[in-house]
Design a protein around this motif. Structure first.
Motif, short mmCIF file in Angstrom:
data_model
loop_
_atom_site.label_atom_id
_atom_site.label_comp_id
_atom_site.label_asym_id
_atom_site.label_seq_id
_atom_site.Cartn_x
_atom_site.Cartn_y
_atom_site.Cartn_z
N ASP A 295 0.69 -1.27 0.00
CA ASP A 295 -0.03 0.07 -0.03
C ASP A 295 0.94 1.22 0.04
OD1 ASP A 295 -1.40 2.01 2.09
OD2 ASP A 295 -2.90 1.06 0.74
N GLY A 296 1.75 1.40 0.89
CA GLY A 296 2.61 2.53 1.06
C GLY A 296 2.30 3.47 1.56
N SER A 297 1.03 3.59 2.38
CA SER A 297 0.48 4.58 3.10
C SER A 297 0.92 4.67 4.30
CB SER A 297 -1.23 4.81 2.89
OG SER A 297 -1.60 5.53 3.70
N PHE A 298 1.49 5.70 5.10
CA PHE A 298 1.69 5.76 6.53
C PHE A 298 0.54 5.56 7.28
CE2 PHE A 298 3.23 7.83 10.52
CZ PHE A 298 4.04 7.04 10.67
N ALA A 299 -0.39 6.55 6.79
CA ALA A 299 -1.60 6.63 7.52
C ALA A 299 -2.45 5.34 7.57
CB ALA A 299 -2.57 7.75 6.83
N ALA A 300 -2.44 4.76 6.66
CA ALA A 300 -3.18 3.27 6.66
C ALA A 300 -2.43 2.12 7.55
CB ALA A 300 -2.97 2.54 5.11
N LEU A 301 -1.00 2.40 7.34
CA LEU A 301 -0.10 1.54 8.25
C LEU A 301 -0.59 1.81 9.83
CD1 LEU A 301 2.43 -0.23 8.97
CD2 LEU A 301 3.71 1.77 8.95
N CYS A 302 -0.77 3.13 10.03
CA CYS A 302 -0.99 3.76 11.46
C CYS A 302 -2.36 3.09 11.90
CB CYS A 302 -1.07 5.14 11.61
SG CYS A 302 0.57 5.87 11.67
N GLU A 303 -3.33 2.86 10.84
CA GLU A 303 -4.74 2.53 11.12
C GLU A 303 -4.48 0.85 11.72
OE1 GLU A 303 -7.37 3.16 7.96
OE2 GLU A 303 -7.27 5.50 8.06
N LEU A 304 -3.79 -0.09 10.94
CA LEU A 304 -3.60 -1.25 10.73
C LEU A 304 -2.80 -1.60 12.28
CD1 LEU A 304 -2.97 -4.22 10.01
CD2 LEU A 304 -0.62 -3.68 9.27
N LEU A 305 -1.90 -0.71 12.74
CA LEU A 305 -1.30 -0.87 13.99
C LEU A 305 -2.22 -0.47 15.26
CD1 LEU A 305 2.14 0.35 13.21
CD2 LEU A 305 1.67 -2.05 13.67
N GLY B 20 -5.43 -0.99 15.07
CA GLY B 20 -6.38 -1.82 15.16
C GLY B 20 -5.97 -3.26 15.93
N ARG B 21 -4.39 -3.32 15.84
CA ARG B 21 -3.96 -4.44 16.37
C ARG B 21 -3.66 -4.03 17.86
NH1 ARG B 21 -5.58 -6.18 12.28
NH2 ARG B 21 -4.27 -7.29 10.69
N LEU B 22 -3.30 -2.96 18.07
CA LEU B 22 -2.72 -2.47 19.61
C LEU B 22 -3.56 -1.71 20.20
CD1 LEU B 22 0.95 -2.24 18.55
CD2 LEU B 22 -0.05 -4.36 19.41
N GLY B 23 -4.52 -0.65 19.69
CA GLY B 23 -5.17 0.34 20.36
C GLY B 23 -4.52 1.59 19.91
N GLU B 24 -5.26 2.55 20.09
CA GLU B 24 -4.84 3.82 19.38
C GLU B 24 -3.30 4.54 20.19
OE1 GLU B 24 -6.58 8.37 18.69
OE2 GLU B 24 -7.80 6.93 19.70
N ALA B 25 -3.20 4.59 21.42
CA ALA B 25 -1.78 5.04 21.86
C ALA B 25 -0.98 4.13 21.48
CB ALA B 25 -2.03 5.29 23.14
N ASP B 26 -1.02 2.97 21.75
CA ASP B 26 0.27 2.12 21.40
C ASP B 26 0.33 1.80 19.98
OD1 ASP B 26 0.62 1.62 24.18
OD2 ASP B 26 -0.62 -0.32 24.55
N GLY C 1 5.41 4.88 15.07
CA GLY C 1 6.59 5.87 14.96
C GLY C 1 7.83 5.04 15.33
N SER C 2 7.75 4.14 16.21
CA SER C 2 9.03 3.41 16.41
C SER C 2 9.37 2.58 15.25
CB SER C 2 8.94 2.55 17.85
OG SER C 2 8.07 1.36 17.50
N LEU C 3 8.48 1.73 14.55
CA LEU C 3 8.86 1.22 13.55
C LEU C 3 9.40 2.06 12.35
CD1 LEU C 3 6.10 -1.16 13.19
CD2 LEU C 3 8.41 -2.00 13.84
N LEU C 4 8.76 3.05 12.06
CA LEU C 4 9.49 4.01 11.08
C LEU C 4 10.97 4.68 11.48
CD1 LEU C 4 8.90 6.09 8.61
CD2 LEU C 4 7.86 7.69 10.25
N ALA C 5 11.02 4.87 12.70
CA ALA C 5 12.44 5.34 13.12
C ALA C 5 13.45 3.95 12.85
CB ALA C 5 12.50 5.65 14.38
N SER C 6 13.32 3.10 13.22
CA SER C 6 13.98 1.56 12.79
C SER C 6 14.11 1.74 11.67
CB SER C 6 13.25 0.32 13.72
OG SER C 6 13.80 -0.84 13.18
N TRP C 7 13.17 1.66 10.64
CA TRP C 7 13.12 1.24 9.29
C TRP C 7 14.05 2.55 8.62
CZ3 TRP C 7 7.44 0.47 8.63
CH2 TRP C 7 7.13 -0.69 9.28
N LEU C 8 14.13 3.51 8.83
CA LEU C 8 14.82 4.80 8.36
C LEU C 8 16.34 4.51 8.97
CD1 LEU C 8 12.57 7.71 8.90
CD2 LEU C 8 13.20 6.90 6.85
N GLY C 9 16.47 4.08 10.12
CA GLY C 9 17.92 4.05 10.50
C GLY C 9 18.49 2.86 9.81
#
Length: 250
Positions: A208-218, A220-226, A232-240
Motif C-alpha cells: 500500500d505504501g500509505s503511512f496513515a493506513a499503516l497507522c490504522e493497521l497498528l 487496530g492491532r494494539l489500540g490507539e495510543a500503542d 513511530g518506533s517502526l518508522l524510526a527503525s526502518w529509516l535507521g
C-alpha cells in the motif's frame, strides 16, 4: 543437417542425453558427446555450490550433490547468465524434502541475500528529507533490495551459526509465526528476523505504501495510543536501517 537443427540436437543431448539426438548428430560426433555432457553438468553443479554454500554445509556434501543432479535434470538453464540458475533450486528442495521447512527457509535466506547484493541501488535518506512531510498523506517506498517471507523455523539461527562457524542448532519450529526480511544497506546485504506484527506491517507497507493506513493497521492491532507509538518506533527503525528508500506525498 542445418546448423540450427544440429544446435537443437546438441542441446537436447546436453540436457537429457536422448539417444534420438545422438543418432541425428551421427556416430562420429556421438563418440565424444559424453565429455560435453559431463562438463555441462559439472558446471551447473558448481554454480549451485557457489550459490548455496551454507545450504550445502547444512545438508552435507552427498545430499547436496544428489539434489543438485536432480535439479539439473528438471531445470536446464534458460537465462543468459548462470547467476539466474539458482532461482528455481527452492522448487527442487521442496519436492525432494517436503518435510524440511528449515531447509526451505535457509535456502531462501541464501538466495535472497545474493539477490539483494545485485539489486538496484538506493540512496539513504538525508535527515532533512523528512522536514515538512504531511504524515496524513505520506507514502513510504521500501528499498528495491527488500525481500521478505514468513518464518516458521529457526533457519535464521541456523544461518547465523553456519556463518559464525560455531555449533549449529538442529532445525526446529518456532513457537509462533515470525518473518524474515532481507535488504542491502550500502554494500552489505542484511538479514533480520522480525516478529509477526512487524512482518505484517512491512508486507502492508510494501503493498500500500500509505503511512496513515499503516497507522490504522497498528491501531487496530494494539489500540490507539500503542498503535501510533508503534508506528513511530517502526518508522524510526526502518529509516535507521535504510529500509526506506523514499518518503513522499500524493
Amino acid at each position: 543437417m542445418m546448423l540450427a537443427e544440429m544446435q537443437r540436437d546438441f542441446r537436447c543431448w546436453l540436457v537429457a542425453g536422448t539417444d534420438e539426438a545422438a543418432v541425428r548428430l551421427g556416430a562420429a560426433a556421438s563418440a565424444g558427446l559424453s565429455v560435453y555432457q559431463n562438463n555441462y553438468r559439472a558446471q551447473l553443479v558448481g554454480c549451485l555450490e557457489v550459490s548455496f554454500p551454507q545450504v550445502r554445509a547444512w545438508m552435507g556434501e552427498d545430499a547436496f550433490l544428489s539434489t543438485a543432479i536432480t535439479h539439473i535434470g528438471h531445470y536446464p538453464p534458460t537465462a543468459w547468465t548462470l547467476d539466474a540458475y539458482a532461482d528455481d533450486f527452492h522448487a527442487t528442495l521442496a519436492r525432494q524434502f517436503p518435510d524440511n521447512p528449515d531447509l526451505h527457509e535457509l535456502a531462501w535466506i541464501e538466495h535472497a541475500l545474493s539477490g539483494a547484493f545485485v539489486a538496484a541501488d538506493a540512496t539513504p535518506l538525508a535527515p532533512d528529507a523528512l522536514a515538512g512531510i504531511d504524515w496524513d498523506t505520506a507514502r513510504l517506498l521500501l528499498a528495491p533490495s527488500f525481500a521478505s517471507r514468513l518464518a516458521t523455523t529457526n533457519a535464521h539461527a541456523i544461518w547465523r551459526a553456519l556463518g559464525d562457524g560455531g555449533p549449529v542448532p538442529g532445525g526446529e519450529m518456532l513457537a509462533g509465526p515470525a518473518g524474515l526480511i532481507v535488504w542491502r544497506r550500502q554494500f552489505t546485504s542484511c538479514l533480520r528476523q522480525v516478529d509477526a506484527l512487524e512482518f505484517e506491517a512491512l508486507r502492508h507497507l510494501q503493498a500500500d505504501g500509505s503511512f496513515a493506513a499503516l497507522c490504522e493497521l497498528l491501531v487496530g492491532r494494539l489500540g490507539e495510543a500503542d498503535g501510533v507509538a508503534k508506528a513511530g518506533s517502526l518508522l524510526a527503525s526502518w529509516l535507521g536501517s535504510e529500509l526506506i528508500e523514499r518518503v513522499y506525498t500524493d
